[in-house]
Design a protein around this motif. Sequence first.
Motif: not given
Lengths: 130, 98
Positions: A53, A56, A59-60, A65, A68-69, A71-72, A75-76, B42, B49, B54, B57, B61, B64
């Motif tokens: 992540l 990514l 890359m974003a 995005a 949001k990444l 946030l993911i 959370f994980i 993942l 991407f 986008p 995503l 979320l 998850a």
Amino acid sequence: MIDVLLSYTSGLLLFLGCFFMLTGAIGLLRFPDFYSRMHAAGVTDTLATVLILSGLMLMAGWSLALFKLALIMLFIFFTSPTASHALARSAQLCALRLTHAPVDNGPADVSRPTAETSTPASRMEAAEGS
Amino acid sequence: MLNATLIALLVVMSLALARAIKGPSIHDRILAVNMFGTKTVLLIAVICFTFGKPEFLDIALVYALINFVSVIGVLRYFEFRSRHQDGTQNGTGEVASD
């Protein structure tokens, strides 16, 4: 210049994430015990997720995005050790019940006949003495 | 590099699925399914991407969240089921205390 650097860093992070992920999967498939399997899966899971992540996110760029990444990833980062701990606790509870049940029944079954055989003998001795 | 990550994710998911099918105990299966769900999150993020969309995503979320809640729920179910079976085998006093 900075784009090339970001691209190389992102590729390196993705490669490291793939490496840890494959290591964890091979360990999950090939380790002999449940607890060693859980060690292989639970340790590499969080690290590989965070690495991929992060790649990514590089890359974003600055966009929605990225949020949001993040946030993911947050959370994980919290839930994966929690799920691993709950799994280990449940396995320990079930395995402890399974291994301790014959051990607890064994001395009880052994001690009961000795107690029953000792009590009539002591009663007979007591009766003979009296 | 994104395509290589995609292929590695698919390989890892197939290995986890093999452990989930082969696993001797129920906890092995739950562990493999948990790993499968994390790798699915993942995979959705990397596919987002790869395709340049986008919006995917949000799905990652939500996946998850659902994965964590389902794993905890299944663990609770099997824990209480094993306790209930153990209590009925040994007696009723421990079940009442639990």
